[in-house]
Design an enzyme around this catalytic site. Structure first.
Site, short mmCIF file in Angstrom:
data_model
loop_
_atom_site.label_atom_id
_atom_site.label_comp_id
_atom_site.label_asym_id
_atom_site.label_seq_id
_atom_site.Cartn_x
_atom_site.Cartn_y
_atom_site.Cartn_z
N CYS A 1 -2.35 9.12 2.28
CA CYS A 1 -2.04 8.65 0.92
C CYS A 1 -3.18 9.00 -0.02
CB CYS A 1 -1.80 7.15 0.95
SG CYS A 1 -3.13 6.26 1.76
N GLU B 1 0.89 -1.17 0.00
CA GLU B 1 0.00 0.00 0.00
C GLU B 1 0.91 1.21 0.00
OE1 GLU B 1 -3.24 0.02 -0.22
OE2 GLU B 1 -3.70 -2.09 0.13
#
Ligand code: NAP
Length: 490
Positions: free
Chosen positions: A293, A259
C-alpha cells in the site's frame, strides 16, 4: 518442492482455530493454497462457513470478560514471549511466507522482523494503559477517565504482508485486553496458521483469538459485523472493500479502523542527491514486488533531473533478476496471481496507448508463475489510468514538473492519501512539503516509512485510524468517564 519446504508444510495446521481447538469446517470443505511462483498447490486448508464464523464469535464473546480481567503485565509478558518465539522461528515464518506469497526470502525475513516488532512494541505498551483524574473546573466534582478494552474484534487482513498485517492488529488487541476473530486472506492463510500455533503454544487462553480462513469472506463476516456482540472491525485491504465494510458497520455503529489503498507520489527535486533518490525509489517501488500500500505509484521528477534520474533508475531496475523467492539470487518474486499480473500489464498497455514510452520491462514473463519484470515508463499522459489507480506491481511511471506548487498539486491530485515521499537537499522545502502533502505519512529523503513505533495510516480514502506507535493501542480501547460528587461537600 525442496525437502525443507515439504517438512515445514507438514508442520503447519490447516484447520480453523476456534475456542482453543483446531477443527475442520462445519461442512468439511477445504480450499487450495497455491505457490504463485509455480502455480502449483501447496496444501489445502479448512474453508469456514457462516456457522463457523458464528462459532468463532461465540468463543470470542465468551472469553472477553475473563480476558479483560487479566493484568496488563500478564498480557505484556505473553506478547514478549510470543515475540521471542516468532524470532526463534524466523526462518520457518520467512520460508512459509515466501512459499504462499512469493516475496524473496530476504524480504520475507525483513517482514518477520517487522511483524515481530509489533509484539515487542505492544508488550511494552500494555502496562502503560492509563487514564486520568481531574477536579472539575467549578471544583464541585471529580472526573475519572479510565480506558477499557473495546471488546470482541473482527480483524480482516490482506495477502501482501501475511504476518505483519496480522501482528499489527493482534498485538495491540492482546495488549488492550480484547478478544478476536481473525479472517486472513484466502490467498495466504498459512502464515496466520503458524502464528496462531505459536500464540497457542505460548499460552494464549482459549477463545481469545479465533481464526477462520474462508473463500466466502462476505458471507462469513457479514453476519458478524451485524452481531451486537462484535464491538470493533479492524480491516486492512482495498478501498472498495473498505467502503462496503464501513457501510455495513453503520448498522450497529461499529467502531472501525480502516487501512486502505494508496497512490503514493515520489517527488524528486532538482537539488536532490540523485543516487540517494534512486536508492529510495528502488525500495519504495520494489519492496514486495510493488505489492504494498506504501508503494511509490507515481514518480514526479523535476524536469532538470528527469533524464538522469530515469537513466539511473532503469539501470538499477533492469539488473534485477526475477525468480522464485526461495532461490538465493532472486531479486523479485512473482505477483500474487494471474489476475494481478494481467491488471498490472493492462495499466502499462493503457499508458503506452496514450503515448508513454517503455524504457525497460513492459511485458509479462512467460513460464510458470505470475512474474512481471521491473518496468519504467516515461512520457505518461495525465489521463493514463496508471496515475490514478493503485498499480500493485513493479512498474514506475515517471512524469515531470517545473515548480514546487506544480509538484504539490500533482502529488495531491488523488483520492488516496496514505504516504508521500520527497527527495530534496533543502530542509526548509522538506518541512513545507511535510505540511502541504495530503497524506498520513511522509518520507523525507527516505523510501521507507513503516516503523512499529510510528502511527501508520492514511487520510482521505486511504483510511481511518492508525496502527503502531502510541496511537495503535488506542484503536482497541475506549474512554469511559465517571463523575464523582465533591468529597468535601456538606
Ligand atoms: P482486498 O481484496 O480488499 O482484501 C482484503 C481482505 O478483505 C481479504 O482478507 C479479503 O478476503 C477480505 N474481503 C474481501 N471482500 C470482502 C468482503 N466483502 N467482506 C469481508 N471481507 C472481504 O485487498 P487485497 O487484495 O487482499 O489487498 C490489497 C489491498 O490492500 C491494496 O489496496 C492495498 O493498498 C491494501 N493494503 C493497505 C494497507 C494499509 O495499511 N493501508 C496495508 C496492506 C494492504 P479474501 O482475500 O479471502 O477474499
Amino acid at each position: 518442492m525442496k525437502p525443507e519446504e515439504k517438512k515445514l508444510l507438514a508442520d503447519v495446521r490447516t484447520g480453523l482455530f476456534v475456542d482453543g481447538d483446531w477443527r475442520s469446517a462445519e461442512d468439511g470443505a477445504t480450499f487450495d493454497v497455491e505457490d504463485p511462483s509455480t502455480g502449483k498447490v501447496l496444501t489445502s486448508v479448512a474453508d469456514a462457513t457462516p456457522a463457523d464464523g458464528a462459532a468463532a464469535l461465540d468463543a470470542a464473546a465468551a472469553a472477553q470478560e475473563s480476558w479483560a480481567a487479566t493484568s496488563p503485565r500478564e498480557r505484556a509478558e505473553l506478547l514478549r514471549c510470543v515475540f521471542e518465539a516468532v524470532t526463534a522461528r524466523a526462518e520457518d515464518f520467512a520460508l512459509l511466507m515466501t512459499m504462499e506469497m512469493g516475496k524473496p526470502l530476504a524480504e520475507a525475513r525483513g517482514e518477520v522482523a517487522y511483524g515481530a516488532e509489533f509484539l515487542r512494541w505492544f508488550s511494552e505498551e500494555a502496562p502503560r494503559i492509563s487514564g486520568r483524574f481531574a477536579t472539575a473546573p467549578d471544583g464541585k466534582s471529580r472526573l475519572v477517565v479510565l480506558k477499557r478494552p473495546v471488546g470482541p474484534c473482527l480483524l480482516i487482513t490482506p495477502w501482501n504482508f501475511p504476518l505483519a498485517m496480522a501482528t499489527r492488529k493482534i498485538a495491540p488487541a492482546i495488549a488492550a485486553g480484547c478478544t478476536m476473530v481473525l479472517k486472513p486472506a484466502a490467498l495466504t492463510p498459512l502464515t496466520a496458521a503458524l502464528f496462531t500455533q505459536v500464540l497457542s503454544d505460548a499460552g494464549l487462553p482459549a477463545g481469545v483469538l479465533n481464526v477462520i480462513p474462508t473463500t466466502a469472506a462476505g458471507a462469513v463476516t457479514g453476519p458478524l459485523i451485524k452481531d451486537s456482540r462484535l464491538r470493533k472491525l479492524s480491516f486492512t485491504g482495498s478501498t472498495p472493500v473498505g467502503r462496503k465494510l464501513l457501510a455495513d458497520s453503520a448498522h450497529q455503529v461499529l467502531r472501525t479502523s480502516m487501512e486502505l489503498g494508496g497512490n503514493a507520489p515520489f517527488l524528486v527535486f532538482g537539488d536532490a542527491d540523485l543516487d540517494a533518490a534512486v536508492d529510495g525509489a528502488m525500495v519504495a517501488k520494489l519492496r514486495n514486488m510493488g505489492e504494498a500500500c506504501t508503494s511509490a505509484n507515481r514518480f514526479i521528477v523535476h524536469t532538470s533531473v528527469a533524464k538522469e534520474f530515469s537513466r539511473k533508475l532503469v539501470e538499477r531496475m533492469a539488473r534485477l533478476r526475477p525468480a522464485r523467492g526461495t532461490e538465493p539470487d532472486s531479486d523479485l518474486g512473482p505477483l500474487i496471481d494471474a489476475a494481478s499480473r494481467d491488471k498490472v500489464h493492462g495499466l502499462v498497455r493503457d499508458a503506452v496507448v496514450r503515448g508513454a514510452e517503455v524504457l525497460t520491462g513492459g511485458a509479462p514473463i512467460d513460464g510458470p508463475g505470475y512474474f512481471y519484470p521491473p518496468t519504467v515508463i516515461t512520457g505518461v499522459s495525465e489521463d493514463a489510468r496508471i496515475l490514478s489507480e493503485e498499480v500493485f506491481g513493479p512498474v514506475a511511471p515517471i512524469i515531470t514538473f517545473d515548480t514546487e506548487d506544480q509538484a504539490v498539486n500533482l502529488a495531491n491530485n488523488t483520492e488516496y492519501g496514505l504516504v508521500s515521499y520527497a527527495f530534496t537537499r533543502d530542509l526548509r522545502r522538506g518541512m513545507r512539503l511535510m505540511e502541504r502533502l495530503d497524506s498520513g505519512m511522509f518520507g523525507l529523503n527516505s523510501g521507507i516509512v513503516s516503523n512499529p513505533a510510528a502511527p501508520f495510516g492514511g487520510v482521505k480514502q486511504s483510511g481511518l485510524g492508525r496502527e503502531g506507535g502510541l496511537e495503535g493501542i488506542e484503536e482497541f480501547l475506549e474512554a469511559r468517564y465517571a463523575g464523582i460528587a465533591d468529597p468535601f461537600a456538606g
